[in-house]
Design an enzyme around this catalytic site. Structure first.
Site, PDB file in Angstrom:
ATOM      1  N   LYS A 173      81.654 -11.458  80.257  1.00 39.16           N
ATOM      2  CA  LYS A 173      80.820 -12.719  80.798  1.00 39.16           C
ATOM      3  C   LYS A 173      79.341 -12.618  80.356  1.00 39.16           C
ATOM      4  CE  LYS A 173      79.297 -14.226  85.002  1.00 39.16           C
ATOM      5  NZ  LYS A 173      78.350 -15.059  84.096  1.00 39.16           N
ATOM      6  N   GLY A 226      72.044  -6.685  85.182  1.00 41.60           N
ATOM      7  CA  GLY A 226      71.280  -7.840  86.164  1.00 41.60           C
ATOM      8  C   GLY A 226      70.511  -7.305  87.314  1.00 41.60           C
ATOM      9  N   SER A 227      70.807  -8.174  88.156  1.00 46.57           N
ATOM     10  CA  SER A 227      69.955  -7.885  89.323  1.00 46.57           C
ATOM     11  C   SER A 227      70.397  -6.736  90.071  1.00 46.57           C
ATOM     12  CB  SER A 227      69.737  -9.035  90.168  1.00 46.57           C
ATOM     13  OG  SER A 227      70.792  -9.450  90.767  1.00 46.57           O
ATOM     14  N   THR A 228      69.393  -5.933  90.983  1.00 46.40           N
ATOM     15  CA  THR A 228      69.821  -5.131  91.925  1.00 46.40           C
ATOM     16  C   THR A 228      70.687  -5.521  93.182  1.00 46.40           C
ATOM     17  OG1 THR A 228      67.899  -3.807  91.515  1.00 46.40           O
ATOM     18  CG2 THR A 228      69.059  -3.228  93.344  1.00 46.40           C
ATOM     19  N   ALA A 229      70.184  -6.875  93.604  1.00 48.39           N
ATOM     20  CA  ALA A 229      71.315  -7.404  94.509  1.00 48.39           C
ATOM     21  C   ALA A 229      72.767  -7.712  94.225  1.00 48.39           C
ATOM     22  CB  ALA A 229      70.708  -8.785  95.063  1.00 48.39           C
ATOM     23  N   GLU A 248      73.158  -1.427  85.159  1.00 47.91           N
ATOM     24  CA  GLU A 248      71.748  -1.468  84.782  1.00 47.91           C
ATOM     25  C   GLU A 248      71.128  -2.649  85.635  1.00 47.91           C
ATOM     26  OE1 GLU A 248      70.719   0.605  82.852  1.00 47.91           O
ATOM     27  OE2 GLU A 248      72.258   1.698  81.897  1.00 47.91           O
ATOM     28  N   CYS A 282      63.517  -6.265  81.337  1.00 45.93           N
ATOM     29  CA  CYS A 282      63.475  -5.177  82.596  1.00 45.93           C
ATOM     30  C   CYS A 282      62.657  -4.050  82.059  1.00 45.93           C
ATOM     31  CB  CYS A 282      64.893  -4.717  82.680  1.00 45.93           C
ATOM     32  SG  CYS A 282      65.547  -4.059  80.976  1.00 45.93           S
ATOM     33  N   GLU A 385      60.618  -7.006  92.492  1.00 43.12           N
ATOM     34  CA  GLU A 385      60.552  -7.280  90.947  1.00 43.12           C
ATOM     35  C   GLU A 385      60.444  -8.619  90.931  1.00 43.12           C
ATOM     36  OE1 GLU A 385      64.533  -7.473  88.865  1.00 43.12           O
ATOM     37  OE2 GLU A 385      63.675  -6.429  87.101  1.00 43.12           O
TER      38      GLU A 385
HETATM   39  P1  NAD Z   1      71.985 -11.394  87.793  1.00 38.51           P
HETATM   40  O1  NAD Z   1      72.386 -10.471  88.854  1.00 38.51           O
HETATM   41  O2  NAD Z   1      71.690 -12.864  88.707  1.00 38.51           O
HETATM   42  O3  NAD Z   1      73.061 -12.015  86.955  1.00 38.51           O
HETATM   43  C1  NAD Z   1      73.679 -11.101  85.783  1.00 38.51           C
HETATM   44  C2  NAD Z   1      75.049 -11.311  85.696  1.00 38.51           C
HETATM   45  O4  NAD Z   1      75.870 -11.375  86.603  1.00 38.51           O
HETATM   46  C3  NAD Z   1      75.188 -12.771  85.196  1.00 38.51           C
HETATM   47  O5  NAD Z   1      75.967 -12.733  84.087  1.00 38.51           O
HETATM   48  C4  NAD Z   1      75.692 -13.604  86.678  1.00 38.51           C
HETATM   49  O6  NAD Z   1      76.436 -14.674  86.442  1.00 38.51           O
HETATM   50  C5  NAD Z   1      76.480 -12.348  86.836  1.00 38.51           C
HETATM   51  N1  NAD Z   1      76.727 -12.407  88.432  1.00 38.51           N
HETATM   52  C6  NAD Z   1      76.111 -12.661  89.443  1.00 38.51           C
HETATM   53  N2  NAD Z   1      76.736 -12.770  90.530  1.00 38.51           N
HETATM   54  C7  NAD Z   1      77.817 -12.157  90.663  1.00 38.51           C
HETATM   55  C8  NAD Z   1      78.749 -11.651  91.088  1.00 38.51           C
HETATM   56  N3  NAD Z   1      79.194 -11.558  92.319  1.00 38.51           N
HETATM   57  N4  NAD Z   1      79.987 -10.771  90.339  1.00 38.51           N
HETATM   58  C9  NAD Z   1      79.941 -10.676  89.215  1.00 38.51           C
HETATM   59  N5  NAD Z   1      78.870 -11.125  88.455  1.00 38.51           N
HETATM   60  C10 NAD Z   1      77.818 -11.722  88.923  1.00 38.51           C
HETATM   61  O7  NAD Z   1      70.652 -11.123  87.154  1.00 38.51           O
HETATM   62  P2  NAD Z   1      69.844 -12.149  85.942  1.00 38.51           P
HETATM   63  O8  NAD Z   1      69.018 -12.888  86.739  1.00 38.51           O
HETATM   64  O9  NAD Z   1      70.760 -12.734  85.176  1.00 38.51           O
HETATM   65  O10 NAD Z   1      69.085 -11.083  85.300  1.00 38.51           O
HETATM   66  C11 NAD Z   1      67.929 -10.702  85.675  1.00 38.51           C
HETATM   67  C12 NAD Z   1      67.911  -9.300  86.310  1.00 38.51           C
HETATM   68  O11 NAD Z   1      68.505  -8.471  85.290  1.00 38.51           O
HETATM   69  C13 NAD Z   1      66.654  -8.412  86.536  1.00 38.51           C
HETATM   70  O12 NAD Z   1      66.762  -7.922  87.825  1.00 38.51           O
HETATM   71  C14 NAD Z   1      66.351  -7.516  85.551  1.00 38.51           C
HETATM   72  O13 NAD Z   1      65.612  -6.453  85.880  1.00 38.51           O
HETATM   73  C15 NAD Z   1      67.865  -7.041  85.282  1.00 38.51           C
HETATM   74  N6  NAD Z   1      67.998  -6.466  83.923  1.00 38.51           N
HETATM   75  C16 NAD Z   1      68.085  -5.257  83.755  1.00 38.51           C
HETATM   76  C17 NAD Z   1      68.258  -4.345  82.642  1.00 38.51           C
HETATM   77  C18 NAD Z   1      68.459  -2.881  82.310  1.00 38.51           C
HETATM   78  O14 NAD Z   1      69.071  -2.628  81.567  1.00 38.51           O
HETATM   79  N7  NAD Z   1      68.358  -2.183  83.612  1.00 38.51           N
HETATM   80  C19 NAD Z   1      68.026  -5.272  81.414  1.00 38.51           C
HETATM   81  C20 NAD Z   1      68.066  -6.689  81.329  1.00 38.51           C
HETATM   82  C21 NAD Z   1      67.897  -7.320  82.592  1.00 38.51           C
END
Ligand code: NAD
Length: 481
Positions: A173, A226-229, A248, A282, A385
């Site tokens: 996804k 994605g995000s830490t939350a 990650e 990131c 962040e």
């Molecule tokens: P996000 O967590 O909002 O979304 C990431 C993905 O998760 C999206 O596809 C989203 O639709 C999905 N998602 C959201 N809620 C979900 C749930 N409840 N269950 C399953 N999937 C869900 O993050 P974002 O805003 O898309 O990305 C930015 C974040 O990603 C930043 O915090 C950045 O630091 C992090 N990031 C980390 C790395 C790494 O390698 N550590 C790389 C790139 C980005």
């Protein structure tokens, strides 16, 4: 208007509910495509396709699996211009960056894991001359792969490549914010003949679509970036189901500059490391920590270098800095700078929106690269962040204070150290709590090395052999002589 579709069992299909989301072009603020608002029904179908494809794919010789990955990498190369244009339009990043960094790196991911699977080894142990133990590694089944918006094709390929190279099938996804290149990847997967059901791509919101992947009882492996939350929620939910998870997550990376560093190089790379992809990587060094004696000189040069960045319409070749990814993200970044001002931070450059000299960009999400000084490391702007083009500069007196400031964060993804003293480089690298330490460089990646963060930046490293291990299940066989 173009309608993107899910890719399930080798077919491009509409979402079961026929509900659609808008896809915005960040440079214009206008809707330019529709996206499936998939839910658990679509995820269920994708899972079934992946489950049905698993026995044959996992039994396919590694050489053959690798040849599909090489073919896909070649297809990405052949479509470089088209993919780069789509990625730039989807994300707001400059076309030149998409063309020279993101898309070639996505192809490199497929090539790397095609090669890696052909050269992987499994361990064997002679146990005191009494027995031989050897380790078998088998693919784990259907992998759930969830990726963010900042490097959409690159990060998705970083997951799909090792998952299918090792014989898993997958339900992937991409982010709903930037879905276009994943949609195009589905077409290329089809073109190179990867068997149907091996890669399934479902589009939609995190909740319900991503959530349905995480909660699906048939999917034992979840790789999330994605995000830490969201990562915390996935950790507790998938962890509670005893799934294997790789998370990650976010970062707030320190860039530590000692007085004995090559100042010009440090400035140049600090600027690139803060503002590449509009600061939405990131690994960006968003907290610059610089030795007292050179702090003024460094900061002045950094501001000059920042002011020389070519801002503009990301579709223009030669533009170095484009739009932020969404209206919501723009508001978050602007809010963080307002907060910094409230806290007494001095905005040395940037700190406002800008409009490129291009009529089509009047409604786009543009924000200037911003340098802020004078914030205490404990304040929320230094601790949270921002994930945008905002960098803070803080000075330190000695090595111990530099390390303390660098580690004064809940995150632990990446870091940079600039010094001319080799011993100090090793000492400080060891002391910094982060998954990656770059010394006198930034973003120099070797795909064989472990990748990922410590603390709130994630768990379960990916990269090189770690990824091959992550996507396979070890089994020890002990044979008594
Ligand atoms: P996000 O967590 O909002 O979304 C990431 C993905 O998760 C999206 O596809 C989203 O639709 C999905 N998602 C959201 N809620 C979900 C749930 N409840 N269950 C399953 N999937 C869900 O993050 P974002 O805003 O898309 O990305 C930015 C974040 O990603 C930043 O915090 C950045 O630091 C992090 N990031 C980390 C790395 C790494 O390698 N550590 C790389 C790139 C980005």
């Amino acid at each position: 208007m173009q309608k993107l579709q899910n890719y399930i069992a080798g077919e491009l299909v509409d979402p079961a509910t026929d509900n659609w989301l808008d896809v915005y072009e960040p440079a214009t603020g206008e809707v330019y495509a529709k996206l499936p608002a998939s839910d658990e029904v679509d995820v269920g179908r994708a899972y079934e396709a992946a489950r049905d494809a698993f026995p044959q794919w996992s039994g396919t010789p590694a050489e053959q699996r690798a040849s599909y990955l090489y073919a896909l990498a070649d297809a990405i190369d052949r479509n470089l211009d088209r993919l780069a244009e789509a990625e730039s339009r989807d994300t707001g990043k400059p076309i030149g960056v998409a063309k020279t960094v993101d898309i070639p790196r996505a192809a490199a991911n497929f090539r790397f894991f095609a090669g890696a699977i052909l050269h992987s080894e499994s361990a064997s142990h002679d146990t005191n001359g009494q027995a031989i133990n050897y380790t078998l590694r088998s693919p784990r089944g259907v992998a759930g792969l969830i990726s963010p918006w900042n490097l959409p094709l690159y990060l998705l390929s970083w997951k799909i490549a090792p998952a299918i190279a090792t014989g898993n099938t997958c339900v992937a996804k991409p982010s709903e914010v930037t879905p276009m290149t994943a949609f195009m990847l589905a077409e290329l997967i089809d073109e190179v003949g990867i068997p149907q059901g091996v890669v399934n791509i479902v589009h939609g919101l995190g909740d319900p679509c991503g959530k349905a992947i995480v909660e699906h009882p048939g999917i034992p492996t979840i790789s999330f970036t994605g995000s830490t939350a969201v990562g915390k929620w996935i950790g507790s939910t998938a962890g509670g189901m005893l799934k294997r998870i790789s998370l990650e997550l976010g970062g707030k990376n320190p860039n530590v500059i000692f007085a004995d560093a090559d100042l010009d190089q440090a400035v140049e790379t600090a600027c690139r490391g803060a503002f590449s992809n509009q600061g939405q990587i990131c690994l960006c060094g968003s907290r610059i920590i610089v030795e007292d004696s050179i702090a003024d000189a460094f900061t002045q040069k950094l501001v000059e270098r920042t002011n020389a960045i070519k801002l503009g319409d990301p579709a223009d070749t030669g533009v170095e800095f484009g739009a932020l990814v969404s209206q919501e993200h723009l508001a978050k970044v602007a809010g963080a700078v307002d907060r910094a001002r409230e806290l007494g931070g001095e905005v040395l450059t940037g700190g406002d929106r800008f409009t490129p000299d291009s009529e089509r960009c009047a409604g786009g999400y543009f924000y200037q690269p911003t340098v802020i000084r004078g914030l205490d490391m404990s304040c929320d702007v230094q601790q949270s962040e921002i994930f945008g083009p905002v960098v803070t500069v803080t000075s330190f007196k000695d090595e111990a204070e530099a390390i303390r400031l660098a580690n004064d964060t809940s995150f632990g993804l990446a870091s940079m150290i600039w010094t001319g003293d080799g011993s100090r480089a090793h000492r400080v690298a060891k002391a910094i709590d982060a998954g990656i330490v770059w010394v006198n460089c930034w973003m120099l990646r070797d795909l064989r090395t472990p990748f990922g963060g410590a603390k709130a930046s994630g768990v379960g490293r990916e990269g090189g052999n770690d990824a091959l291990r992550f996507f396979t299940e070890p089994k020890n066989v002990c044979i008594k002589f």
